[in-house]
Scaffold this motif. Structure first.
Motif, PDB file in Angstrom:
ATOM      1  N   LEU A  68       0.797  -1.130   0.258  1.00  0.00           N
ATOM      2  CA  LEU A  68       0.258  -0.207  -0.224  1.00  0.00           C
ATOM      3  C   LEU A  68       0.988   1.582  -0.313  1.00  0.00           C
ATOM      4  CD1 LEU A  68      -2.620  -0.992   2.691  1.00  0.00           C
ATOM      5  CD2 LEU A  68      -2.918  -1.388  -0.200  1.00  0.00           C
ATOM      6  N   GLY A  71       2.162   3.223  -2.933  1.00  0.00           N
ATOM      7  CA  GLY A  71       1.869   4.295  -3.691  1.00  0.00           C
ATOM      8  C   GLY A  71       2.686   5.533  -3.931  1.00  0.00           C
ATOM      9  N   SER A  75       3.897   8.132  -6.241  1.00  0.00           N
ATOM     10  CA  SER A  75       3.886  10.042  -6.237  1.00  0.00           C
ATOM     11  C   SER A  75       4.229  10.905  -6.149  1.00  0.00           C
ATOM     12  CB  SER A  75       1.730  10.000  -5.270  1.00  0.00           C
ATOM     13  OG  SER A  75       1.531   9.730  -4.421  1.00  0.00           O
ATOM     14  N   GLU A 314      -6.745   8.610 -10.653  1.00  0.00           N
ATOM     15  CA  GLU A 314      -6.465   7.660  -9.532  1.00  0.00           C
ATOM     16  C   GLU A 314      -5.666   7.665  -8.345  1.00  0.00           C
ATOM     17  OE1 GLU A 314      -8.461   3.250 -10.014  1.00  0.00           O
ATOM     18  OE2 GLU A 314      -7.662   4.223 -11.927  1.00  0.00           O
ATOM     19  N   LEU A 315      -4.590   7.132  -8.598  1.00  0.00           N
ATOM     20  CA  LEU A 315      -3.306   6.991  -7.550  1.00  0.00           C
ATOM     21  C   LEU A 315      -3.259   8.223  -6.207  1.00  0.00           C
ATOM     22  CD1 LEU A 315      -1.176   5.476  -7.032  1.00  0.00           C
ATOM     23  CD2 LEU A 315       0.616   7.598  -8.010  1.00  0.00           C
ATOM     24  N   GLN A 317      -6.140  10.546  -5.643  1.00  0.00           N
ATOM     25  CA  GLN A 317      -7.384  10.526  -5.409  1.00  0.00           C
ATOM     26  C   GLN A 317      -7.210   9.272  -4.681  1.00  0.00           C
ATOM     27  OE1 GLN A 317      -9.797   9.734  -8.460  1.00  0.00           O
ATOM     28  NE2 GLN A 317     -10.441  12.156  -9.888  1.00  0.00           N
ATOM     29  N   LEU A 318      -6.741   8.777  -4.584  1.00  0.00           N
ATOM     30  CA  LEU A 318      -6.633   7.241  -3.348  1.00  0.00           C
ATOM     31  C   LEU A 318      -5.402   7.349  -1.864  1.00  0.00           C
ATOM     32  CD1 LEU A 318      -7.391   3.941  -5.801  1.00  0.00           C
ATOM     33  CD2 LEU A 318      -9.483   5.219  -3.713  1.00  0.00           C
ATOM     34  N   ALA A 319      -5.213   9.013  -2.476  1.00  0.00           N
ATOM     35  CA  ALA A 319      -3.814   8.734  -1.104  1.00  0.00           C
ATOM     36  C   ALA A 319      -4.732   8.984  -0.007  1.00  0.00           C
ATOM     37  CB  ALA A 319      -3.560  10.030  -2.093  1.00  0.00           C
ATOM     38  N   VAL A 321      -5.886   6.602   1.028  1.00  0.00           N
ATOM     39  CA  VAL A 321      -7.178   5.071   1.396  1.00  0.00           C
ATOM     40  C   VAL A 321      -6.138   4.006   1.252  1.00  0.00           C
ATOM     41  CG1 VAL A 321      -8.532   4.240   0.138  1.00  0.00           C
ATOM     42  CG2 VAL A 321      -8.833   6.272   0.053  1.00  0.00           C
ATOM     43  N   ASP A 322      -6.602   3.230   3.396  1.00  0.00           N
ATOM     44  CA  ASP A 322      -5.477   1.972   3.473  1.00  0.00           C
ATOM     45  C   ASP A 322      -6.434   0.955   2.796  1.00  0.00           C
ATOM     46  OD1 ASP A 322      -3.410   4.436   4.437  1.00  0.00           O
ATOM     47  OD2 ASP A 322      -4.858   3.906   6.299  1.00  0.00           O
ATOM     48  N   SER A 326      -5.880   1.496  -3.287  1.00  0.00           N
ATOM     49  CA  SER A 326      -4.909   2.294  -3.207  1.00  0.00           C
ATOM     50  C   SER A 326      -3.750   1.573  -3.764  1.00  0.00           C
ATOM     51  CB  SER A 326      -4.893   3.102  -2.021  1.00  0.00           C
ATOM     52  OG  SER A 326      -4.159   2.217  -1.331  1.00  0.00           O
ATOM     53  N   SER A 327      -3.483   0.608  -3.666  1.00  0.00           N
ATOM     54  CA  SER A 327      -2.558  -0.351  -4.372  1.00  0.00           C
ATOM     55  C   SER A 327      -2.236  -0.076  -5.878  1.00  0.00           C
ATOM     56  CB  SER A 327      -2.107  -1.224  -3.795  1.00  0.00           C
ATOM     57  OG  SER A 327      -1.379  -2.186  -4.982  1.00  0.00           O
TER      58      SER A 327
END
Length: 555
Positions: A68, A71, A75, A314-315, A317-319, A321-322, A326-327
Motif C-alpha cells: 500500500l 503508492g 506519487s 486515480e493514484l 485520488q486514492l492517497a 485510502v488504506d 490504493s495499491s
C-alpha cells in the motif's frame, strides 16, 4: 596448600575455556549489578523450528508498506526516485540486520540488542534502547490492527461505527490469543502468513510483468512509458524555482516512508532465545535476507513504477485510502480489465496487516521480558509458565491493543499520526544502536583475542557496513520532519522529533541515577550467561529425499 588448590582450579578453568574457544584474556563478569548471568531466571523455551525462523525472516521484509505505501512513494518521488529511496533504505536495513545477527549468533539470549547495548556499550544505552523499542512496538500494534480493520471496509463500504468496533474487538482478541497461546502458535501463524505474502508478491510481480508487456485483456503494452512521460523523478513542490533541488527533496521525502516499510526485519533475532539451533538458523536467515530485499522490494518498486504514472489521477485520488484500492498493483490490474484480483489482493494484504500487529506484540513482550531479566523493568515481568511463555510481559504488551479503539473516534486521527511518527523514529533509533553496538562488540572481541570468523555468522564487509548503517540512520532521524521547516507547524515538528528527547531523557536519567560508564574493550564480557554452541545447537539432519532437499533450500 590453599594457594596450590586455587592455582590448580584457575588452571583447570583456563584449560576448559580454551577448549570452548574462549581466549585466556576474555573477561567474565560475575558482578550481580549487571545481571549478565540470568540462566536461573530465563525460562523461555526453544520452540521455534527452522521453517518458522526462515519464513519469519521473509515475513519481516514484506508488509503493507510495500503493498500500500508504495503508492504514496511513487506519487511523491516518481518511479526512479522511489526506486533509489527503497534501494538505499534496503542497504541500511540489511546492514542493521547483519550487525544484530552477528551479535545474536554469538549470544542467542533473551533481551537481544538492548541487552547487547547494555553489555558492550553502556548499561544506560541498553536501558534507553530497550524501553524505546518496547513502546515503539507496543504502539505499533494498535496501528496495524487499525490498518487491518480499514482493509475489511473494502468489502463493507460506509461501515457504521458498530461494525468498526466489532472488527477491532475481534482482531484485538485474535492477536492477543495467538501470543498468549505461546511461541509455537506464534511461529505457526507467522509461517502461514509468510506463505500468503510470498504467493501474493510473486503473483503480483508476474501479473504486473504480463500487464506491462501487453498480456492483459486490453492488450496495452506499457513498457517504460511512464518513465518518459511524465518522467522518472517527481517534484515535491517545496522549491518551485529550483527543479533539481525540488526533485532531490522528493526523494528525501520517500526515504522515511521506505524505512517504515523495512522496519520489523529484526524480528528473527528478537526470537533468538526461543529458536531451536539459533546460531545455525539465524545465520542462515540473515544470509538470505539480502536476496529477499532485492527480489521482493526492489523488483516490486520497479514494477509499480512501470505500471502506473506518478501523476495518475486515480493514484492521487486514492492517497490516504488504506485498502487494496490504493495499491498501484490493483490500479494497474483494474485498468487492464482483470476484475477478481483486487478482492484477492485485499484479503492477502489484510493477513499482512494482521501479521504485522501479531509480530509487533511479540517483539514488545520479549524485549520487556529481557529488560525485566536484567533488572531494568519490574521483576514480576520475568514470570514464565511451564511452557516458557513470559505471561505477564505478554499481558502488559497486549493492553496496548486497546488503543486501537481510538480509531472509532474521528478526533483521534492526530494521536494516531503521532503513534506512526513515534514508531518510525523509534525504529531508526533502534537501527542506529544496533550498528553502534556492533562496532563496540567487534572492537572488544578483537582486543580480547576472539576470532570473529569462528562465529556462526560473520559478514566479511564488516565493520564498513555498520558505519554505513549508523551514518544513514542518524541522517534519517535528523531529516524525518524536514518538510516542516518550509512551512513551520509546531504540532508537525513535535510529532516528527518527539522521540529524540524521550530517548535522551531515558538515557541520561538512567546514567545519572545508576552512575554508569562506557565499557572499555578489555572490560566487555563475552562469556558470562551465554550458552555454548554445544548447549544450543542440535545436529543437522541431511535431507533424505528430493522433497526435503527443496525444503532445505527454501527454509
Amino acid at each position: 596448600m590453599e594457594n596450590e588448590k586455587a592455582d590448580l582450579q584457575k588452571h583447570e578453568q583456563e584449560n576448559d575455556s580454551l577448549e570452548k574457544g574462549i581466549p585466556p584474556d576474555a573477561v567474565q563478569n560475575s558482578n550481580p549489578e549487571y545481571h549478565f548471568d540470568v540462566h536461573d531466571l530465563d525460562r523461555v523455551q526453544r520452540r521455534l523450528k527452522q521453517r518458522h525462523v526462515q519464513m519469519i525472516a521473509i515475513a519481516g521484509t514484506i508488509g503493507t508498506g510495500l503493498f500500500l505505501g508504495s503508492g504514496g512513494a511513487l506519487s511523491t518521488a516518481g518511479p526512479l526516485g522511489a526506486l533509489l529511496a527503497y534501494a538505499l533504505v534496503g542497504t541500511v536495513a540489511y546492514s542493521s540486520l547483519c550487525a544484530v545477527g552477528e551479535m545474536s549468533t554469538w549470544a542467542p539470549i533473551s533481551g537481544t540488542f538492548p541487552h547487547f547495548a547494555a553489555r558492550w556499550v553502556d548499561p544506560a544505552l541498553g536501558f534507553a534502547t530497550g524501553w524505546n523499542y518496547f513502546y515503539t512496538n507496543a504502539i505499533s500494534t494498535p496501528v496495524e490492527i487499525t490498518a487491518a480493520v480499514i482493509l475489511l471496509t473494502f468489502w463493507d463500504k460506509d461501515a457504521p461505527t458498530s461494525h468498526i468496533t466489532a472488527y477491532t474487538l475481534v482482531i484485538c482478541i485474535l492477536v492477543c490469543l495467538i501470543n498468549i497461546f505461546g511461541v509455537r502458535y506464534f511461529g505457526e501463524s507467522e509461517f502461514i502468513f509468510a506463505i500468503i505474502k510470498l504467493v501474493l508478491i510473486i503473483g503480483l510481480l508476474l501479473t504486473g510483468l504480463i500487464i506491462d508487456l501487453g498480456g492483459g485483456p486490453n492488450k496495452d503494452r506499457i513498457g517504460f512509458r511512464f518513465w518518459k512521460n511524465p518522467g522518472a523523478v517527481a517534484r515535491l513542490g517545496l522549491e518551485p524555482n529550483h527543479i533539481g533541488w525540488d526533485r532531490f527533496l522528493a526523494i528525501l521525502g520517500v526515504l522515511v516512508q521506505a524505512a517504515f516499510s523495512f522496519q520489523g526485519m529484526e524480528l528473527v533475532v528478537i526470537a533468538a532465545s526461543e529458536t531451536e539451533s539459533p546460531r545455525r538458523n539465524i545465520a542462515k536467515a540473515v544470509r538470505r535476507v539480502f536476496w529477499r530485499i532485492l527480489v521482493f522490494y526492489i523488483l516490486g518498486i520497479l514494477m509499480i513504477g512501470m505500471l502506473v504514472a506518478y501523476n495518475d489521477t486515480e493514484l492521487l485520488q486514492l492517497a490516504g485510502v488504506d485498502t487494496a484500492a490504493s495499491s498501484p498493483f490493483v490500479i494497474a490490474i483494474n485498468r487492464a480489465g482483470i476484475k477478481v484480483l483486487p478482492h484477492i489482493v485485499n484479503a492477502a494484504i489484510f493477513t499482512s496487516a494482521f501479521s504485522a500487529g501479531n509480530s509487533f506484540l511479540f517483539c514488545s513482550s520479549r524485549v520487556l521480558y529481557g529488560l525485566a531479566l536484567r533488572g531494568q523493568a519490574p521483576k514480576f515481568l520475568t514470570y514464565c509458565t511451564k511452557k516458557g511463555l513470559p505471561l505477564f510481559a505478554v499481558l502488559v504488551s497486549s493492553a496496548f491493543t486497546l488503543l486501537s479503539f481510538m480509531s472509532v473516534s474521528a478526533g483521534a486521527d492526530r494521536v494516531f499520526t503521532w503513534f506512526v511518527n513515534l514508531s518510525t523514529t523509534g525504529g531508526f533509533t533502534s537501527w542506529f544502536v544496533m550498528n553502534v553496538t556492533y562496532l563496540r562488540f567487534r572492537k572488544g572481541m578483537l582486543v580480547q583475542g576472539f576470532d570473529l570468523k569462528k562465529n556462526s555468522y560473520h559478514n566479511r564487509f564488516q565493520p564498513y557496513i555498520s558505519y554505513w548503517g549508523a551514518g544513514w540512520t542518524l541522517f534519517f532521524i535528523l531529516i524525518n520532519g524536514f518538510q516542516v521547516f518550509w512551512s513551520f507547524n509546531a504540532s508537525d515538528f513535535f510529532t516528527a522529533y518527539v522521540n529524540i528527547p524521550i530517548f535522551v531523557v531515558l538515557y541520561l536519567g538512567f546514567k545519572f541515577t545508576k552512575r554508569t560508564s562506557f565499557w572499555k574493550p578489555r572490560e566487555m564480557d563475552f562469556v558470562t550467561g551465554i550458552p555454548t554452541p554445544e548447549e544450543t545447537e542440535e545436529p543437522e539432519e541431511p535431507p533424505k529425499n528430493f522433497g526435503e532437499r527443496i525444503a532445505n533450500i527454501v527454509f
